[in-house]
Design a protein around this motif. Sequence first.
Motif, PDB file in Angstrom:
ATOM      1  N   LEU A   8      19.274 -69.745   3.576  1.00  0.00           N
ATOM      2  CA  LEU A   8      17.691 -70.585   4.032  1.00  0.00           C
ATOM      3  C   LEU A   8      16.802 -71.789   2.392  1.00  0.00           C
ATOM      4  O   LEU A   8      17.655 -71.397   1.459  1.00  0.00           O
ATOM      5  N   ARG A  70       6.765 -72.940   6.300  1.00  0.00           N
ATOM      6  CA  ARG A  70       7.639 -71.905   5.945  1.00  0.00           C
ATOM      7  C   ARG A  70       7.791 -70.302   5.390  1.00  0.00           C
ATOM      8  O   ARG A  70       8.880 -70.091   5.001  1.00  0.00           O
ATOM      9  N   ALA A  74      10.935 -68.004   6.850  1.00  0.00           N
ATOM     10  CA  ALA A  74      11.352 -66.331   5.666  1.00  0.00           C
ATOM     11  C   ALA A  74      11.112 -65.561   6.469  1.00  0.00           C
ATOM     12  O   ALA A  74      11.883 -65.106   6.389  1.00  0.00           O
ATOM     13  N   VAL A  90      19.540 -67.354  -0.554  1.00  0.00           N
ATOM     14  CA  VAL A  90      18.491 -68.081   0.015  1.00  0.00           C
ATOM     15  C   VAL A  90      18.533 -69.230  -1.259  1.00  0.00           C
ATOM     16  O   VAL A  90      18.780 -69.351  -3.130  1.00  0.00           O
ATOM     17  N   ARG A  93      13.950 -71.360  -3.409  1.00  0.00           N
ATOM     18  CA  ARG A  93      12.529 -70.379  -2.490  1.00  0.00           C
ATOM     19  C   ARG A  93      12.242 -69.580  -3.754  1.00  0.00           C
ATOM     20  O   ARG A  93      13.613 -68.628  -4.189  1.00  0.00           O
ATOM     21  N   GLY A  96      10.341 -66.823  -1.034  1.00  0.00           N
ATOM     22  CA  GLY A  96      11.036 -67.050   0.050  1.00  0.00           C
ATOM     23  C   GLY A  96      12.657 -66.119  -0.415  1.00  0.00           C
ATOM     24  O   GLY A  96      12.836 -65.094   0.150  1.00  0.00           O
ATOM     25  N   GLY A 100      13.572 -63.261   1.517  1.00  0.00           N
ATOM     26  CA  GLY A 100      15.303 -63.191   2.054  1.00  0.00           C
ATOM     27  C   GLY A 100      16.485 -61.398   1.428  1.00  0.00           C
ATOM     28  O   GLY A 100      16.939 -60.711   1.793  1.00  0.00           O
TER      29      GLY A 100
END
Length: 403
Positions: A8, A70, A74, A90, A93, A96, A100
């Motif tokens: 991500l 966004r 996630a 990741v 982020r 996020g 994750g």
Amino acid sequence: MNIRLLYLTREPFPTFRVDVATLFGRYLPKFGVYSDVVALQEGEVGEHAWEAGGVFTRTARSRWGRIWARLMLALDLFRLARADYAAVQVRDRIVGALIGLWAARLWRKPFYYWMSFPFPEYWSERGSPDPSRLVGAGRRLLFRLRGRLSAWLLYRRVLPAADHIFVQSDAMRTLLASHGLPAARMTPVPMGATIPDRIEDIPPADDPRLAGRRVIVYLGALERARRSEVMLEAMAAVRDEFPTALLVCVGDAEEEIERLWFDGLVGQLGLQDHVLFTGWLPGEKARRYLRNAEIGLSPCARTPSLEVASPTKVIEYMAWGVPVVANDLPDQAYLIGETGGGICVPLTPEGFAAGILQLLRDPAAARRMGEAGRRAIPALRSYEVIARNLAGKYRQLAAGEAR
């Protein structure tokens, strides 16, 4: 043994960031490390835009639509991470990354965090008093709140639970260690460059404004936070001794109000004939200006967020045989010291003017410096070398997880 990551990213896809597009997209697959990218899509995705694996994207048009997309990307990790991945990774982020981390734990996968920039420190800096008043009080307050919340999430929740953290530099590893994170769980991966095989086969920029000029180049963003204005102010002294000197800034400011400020500064200094802003250009077209250049500049303030940076421009200047004038940011000073490919100067107009004038006065010495940088930089910062080392680290981590 091949390794596949679920990745991500903060950057939209396709991305201009070389440590994503080049390192993960082109070089790591040569060493058996593949990645499926999860990112917001901006622009057209060609058939061969990402040959290192799959691509999972969402699109949005409005600002709030992008924020929602966004978040949903996630959350998509909960569904995607059940597949056969070596780890969930990741990049940059923060909320996020927390999602994750939960997705990785749900499916019993290792979780890696890739930190290319310390955003909590950056947002806190943006929230500090602004004498220029380019940023209003309300916006500064929002930046301060964002900095504090993101610091709490990242340094107190995400990174302590991460199985491994990839950082931009040794200085960033030291920064994170100051937050109580173990250095043994961090691997510095500095910025690199693709080294041209035969520079002489690459044509210079076809820009008539450069004819008869002694060209000095700056590649990258124009930001007051980086003290970009130092190199413009230095040009006033350079112009007095070398009337044909021209500073070509290949890049732009991120915000229009900041770009207008730089335009105004050029006017105040009377440098309209000695500073050229090209705006953002495609990578290959931008780097062709290095074929015209006698010197490459890299001013970068030593703030908490920038102190840990690994500026790509210094590596690219050296890779193209252009001598560098840069200030003593740790990674810049290290590269200049190791290669002999440039001069380290104070981050002041006088310091940059002295470095530029030294090289303009002695073109033969400048050429020797550029050649020294070009000879030394491949072993230090070619993406071939970086990818080989990074692939070895991923395999080491995978072996440890298997045990």
